[in-house]
Design a protein around this motif. Sequence first.
Motif, PDB file in Angstrom:
ATOM      1  N   LEU A 165      13.220  -1.488   6.590  1.00  0.00           N
ATOM      2  CA  LEU A 165      13.099  -0.493   7.645  1.00  0.00           C
ATOM      3  C   LEU A 165      14.301  -0.555   8.594  1.00  0.00           C
ATOM      4  CD1 LEU A 165      11.248   1.713   8.706  1.00  0.00           C
ATOM      5  CD2 LEU A 165      10.116  -0.001  10.137  1.00  0.00           C
ATOM      6  N   ALA A 166      14.724  -1.775   8.916  1.00  0.00           N
ATOM      7  CA  ALA A 166      15.866  -1.929   9.819  1.00  0.00           C
ATOM      8  C   ALA A 166      17.117  -1.298   9.204  1.00  0.00           C
ATOM      9  CB  ALA A 166      16.104  -3.410  10.107  1.00  0.00           C
ATOM     10  N   LEU A 176      13.354  -0.478  -1.986  1.00  0.00           N
ATOM     11  CA  LEU A 176      12.460  -1.607  -1.734  1.00  0.00           C
ATOM     12  C   LEU A 176      11.625  -1.825  -2.999  1.00  0.00           C
ATOM     13  CD1 LEU A 176      11.164  -3.683   0.172  1.00  0.00           C
ATOM     14  CD2 LEU A 176       9.711  -1.866   1.073  1.00  0.00           C
ATOM     15  N   VAL A 177      11.798  -3.002  -3.589  1.00  0.00           N
ATOM     16  CA  VAL A 177      11.149  -3.259  -4.884  1.00  0.00           C
ATOM     17  C   VAL A 177      10.039  -4.292  -4.699  1.00  0.00           C
ATOM     18  CG1 VAL A 177      11.544  -3.908  -7.283  1.00  0.00           C
ATOM     19  CG2 VAL A 177      13.406  -2.892  -5.961  1.00  0.00           C
ATOM     20  N   GLU A 178       8.813  -3.918  -5.060  1.00  0.00           N
ATOM     21  CA  GLU A 178       7.660  -4.825  -4.908  1.00  0.00           C
ATOM     22  C   GLU A 178       6.965  -4.940  -6.260  1.00  0.00           C
ATOM     23  OE1 GLU A 178       6.071  -6.883  -2.669  1.00  0.00           O
ATOM     24  OE2 GLU A 178       4.657  -7.132  -4.319  1.00  0.00           O
ATOM     25  N   ASN A 205       0.016  -1.484   7.753  1.00  0.00           N
ATOM     26  CA  ASN A 205      -0.056  -0.032   7.650  1.00  0.00           C
ATOM     27  C   ASN A 205       1.025   0.658   8.462  1.00  0.00           C
ATOM     28  OD1 ASN A 205      -2.196  -0.298   5.959  1.00  0.00           O
ATOM     29  ND2 ASN A 205      -3.750  -0.062   7.577  1.00  0.00           N
ATOM     30  N   ASN A 206       1.279   0.084   9.622  1.00  0.00           N
ATOM     31  CA  ASN A 206       2.328   0.641  10.460  1.00  0.00           C
ATOM     32  C   ASN A 206       3.673   0.619   9.720  1.00  0.00           C
ATOM     33  OD1 ASN A 206       4.565   0.568  12.265  1.00  0.00           O
ATOM     34  ND2 ASN A 206       3.154   0.356  13.974  1.00  0.00           N
ATOM     35  N   LEU A 211       7.869   3.279   6.498  1.00  0.00           N
ATOM     36  CA  LEU A 211       8.748   3.228   5.320  1.00  0.00           C
ATOM     37  C   LEU A 211       8.538   4.460   4.438  1.00  0.00           C
ATOM     38  CD1 LEU A 211       8.397  -0.554   4.424  1.00  0.00           C
ATOM     39  CD2 LEU A 211      10.554   0.591   4.946  1.00  0.00           C
ATOM     40  N   GLN A 212       7.241   4.806   4.249  1.00  0.00           N
ATOM     41  CA  GLN A 212       6.942   5.939   3.361  1.00  0.00           C
ATOM     42  C   GLN A 212       7.503   7.236   3.920  1.00  0.00           C
ATOM     43  OE1 GLN A 212       2.722   5.442   3.007  1.00  0.00           O
ATOM     44  NE2 GLN A 212       2.888   4.493   0.971  1.00  0.00           N
ATOM     45  N   ASP A 213       7.472   7.346   5.252  1.00  0.00           N
ATOM     46  CA  ASP A 213       7.949   8.584   5.858  1.00  0.00           C
ATOM     47  C   ASP A 213       9.466   8.630   5.968  1.00  0.00           C
ATOM     48  OD1 ASP A 213       5.384   9.279   6.096  1.00  0.00           O
ATOM     49  OD2 ASP A 213       5.168   8.735   8.214  1.00  0.00           O
TER      50      ASP A 213
END
Lengths: 558, 275, 62
Positions: A165-166, A176-178, A205-206, A211-213
């Motif tokens: 995010l930063a 971002l790989v998870e 969630n925050n 990140l999703q947005d």
Amino acid sequence: MKNSAQDDVRVGVFICDCGSNIAGYLEMKELVEFAKTLPNVAFVQENLYTCSEGGINEIKVAIPRENLNRVVVASCTPRTHEPLFMSACEEAGLNPYLFEMANIRDQCSWVHMREREAGTNRAKVQIAMAVAKAAKLRELNRIQLSLSHRAMVIGGGVAGMSAALALANMGYEVDLVEKRDRLGGILNDLNMILPTHEPPDKLVNNLVGRLQDHPKVAIHTGAVVTKTEGYVGNYVATIQHNDTENKIKCGAVIVAIGAQPLKPEGLYNYDGNKVITHIELESKLKLGDVQAKNISIIQCVGSRSKERTYCSRICCMTAVKNAILFKEASPDTKITIFYRDMQMYGVENEELFRKSKRLGVRYVTYDPDRPPRFDGESVSVYHLRMGRDMIVPTDLLVLSTPLVAQDDASEISTMLKVPINENGFFLEGHVKLKPLDFATDGVYLCGNARFPSTIREAISQGLGAASRAAGVLSKEALFTSGIVADINPDTCCGCLGCVAVCPYGAINFIENRGVCQVNKVLCKGCGGCAATCPSGSARLDGFSNQQIYAQIEQAMAV
Amino acid sequence: MIEQVKEHVKGLLASGKIAGFLGLRNDAGVVTPFLFKQEEQLDSSFSLGETESQGTMRYPMAKLALHLIQNCDDDSTYGVLVRGCDERALNELKRWNQLGNPDRIVQVGVACTLGLAEEHECRKPFPDEFVAGEKVDPQTNNSVQQVLAKDLDSRLAFWSAEFDRCIKCYGCRNICPVCFCNVCTLEEDALIKTGNIPPENPMFHLTRAVHMAGRCIDCNLCTEACPAEIPLRTLYKRVAEIIADEFSYVTGATGEGKSPLNILGSDPGHTAAND
Amino acid sequence: MKKLIEFYGIDPERLSLKWVSSAEGPRFAKVITEFVDKIREIGPSPLRPKVLMEAVSVEKAS
């Protein structure tokens, strides 16, 4: 630009007083006179502070005026000051690699403070060595590289999410790989975060929402990085998601793969039901699935042992936190914590510890040689102060097991060519000076992958790693150091000794020509290959055999 | 027995398995290495290196094979005459990644006579497979123990006296089957000063000894070649022993292993050097 | 190297190889001081020309 290949070498020597740091302990006039007698020295000057604007200016003025084609500064440590002096040379039109430094502060005046004559003599030797080497220096060039301004973060826990995010907020595209199907990492299993008294879901969630947005972030869940190629600024990573493979380009990589709680198989009749780990307790608490009235918690289960010598750092805080939660929910619950040492660092944690005691949590210390025992009904332990066994009825036993490295840590370590320690945690470049960097440029580190850390620490490390990565991503072009190894293809026999010794994977064997070759971008100039090569075909620019022998000769001669 | 070798080589040549055979020929009493390409050449001059008896004239066949493989224009396969020592040298060259595709060399083994084995105190006077000769007992060379029996001062005096005779002819290096470098540290002016005979003691000989670490296969060619009769083999044999003790690396052994430089590189936990 | 120079006839204690990180200043000073003290104790090198010449002449005479 002066032609430095000419035979008439003209060395300028600048000797720094460093205020009184050097001048207070060495005979400066003697050093100046001595330097004048050295071969190839055309100009000698003493400065009050060579690194001050005035001192730098004197170097820049003297180079054209005295027609200098080599510069030696005898002052402090090259670690901090070499780049400054090199750029002074460059600004005066001299190739910056025609510069050499003698550290007569750290290595002479400081260590020989009470030995004026010996210290001065030693400074002479070091100046003579620097001048001898300078005379043999050759122009070197940095290589300019273009780079990708995109970043890849491996691991979508709190550290990785914070980093991603930063970076995105700084304007860089991020992958971002998870490997799991959802972001959040170990936080998804936790119940409550202290001292904020918030459920971790809120934090997760925050972050996930933001990140999703975010238009700059590409989230790949259920995906793993299977391959990385390239080097700082120009990595190509292969991301595998189910059966599809994607190649992405990125300039920097952040390792945030986290850690996992140790399952204490075989210890204290661990069954995941009546005997559980503290992370399992968190999951149960989250579901409201704990009815026990007599709870015992044992610290350091499986850590600080012969097998795992380290302290997992977070378990004391976790135990205290959960004890408080139990007590606050139901003051009748009896809670006993068996510990070796309580590590509640910082004012806030210390206050929590006291609070738990006020609420009636019992603390019993145990000797690692006589650990507590559990018979299914009660925990018995040798009480060090009473000198006899103490028996505590227990209907729920919680084991504070350490976080251990992820199973794929060593795989990722090999893939990125970055080191892990004996416990499988990633090893930073320097514990104090480069805590979030690897020795390899372009790869950074944060969170539990580095070492067990609290959520706040993981977030700060994530932000820190993002900042370090941005240091690379923000550049318009990258320059490699001129001090790199080179292998002469005409003389190389291809014995592969250098390939094995190179810690950066910078040397390749060119099969069809039967010779080894240095990738100058990956090379860090450590010289391992040059020292290994039986035929002297590998050499380190800026530290050639001739240059080093010249120094040794001076060291032995004066 | 020479006939057995000849017939074997002829078979290889006829079947097209090998493009040539690197062996020895007797040309009017002078034995030299030769690349046989036709069967007739074998009939006229093939030799097993006999002047007085079989093998008295020895050449570093492994080194010659290496040069042949490296310098021929195509990627043909060649037969090479090998004794026990030559085989050890080929094994070692392979581990140092020098032979490229090792299948390009077809070994034609010959076991040495007892006399030759005794003369060179050979630790294995036969290759693993051979077409002629008989296995004779391995011999031992005790020269290392003899030096170790001396005290430090006597050793120094002994070696200094030996090295003082050196005429710096580079014969030890040139004959050495496992000296494969294109440029040689012994010719680096900055390390070994030029214009001195004998060369600087002990820099010259100890430098060469260090470079023999993990390479010397104890063939005794160096000592045999040395015009000053310096017992170089003893020095390099000791180096090989040290490497065997420290790294369990046995020079000349068969297998897919790599040179000892790779042992250091792949195991950062190794602390022998930290002493 | 120690074993090699010992074979050649030099006291192996005259050679020391230690890894010291740049962060280990005190250890570096300790290592060097100890080594210098040890060398002082052992005395001058037998490789110094004068010492060596004497040894060789004895060996040649014997």
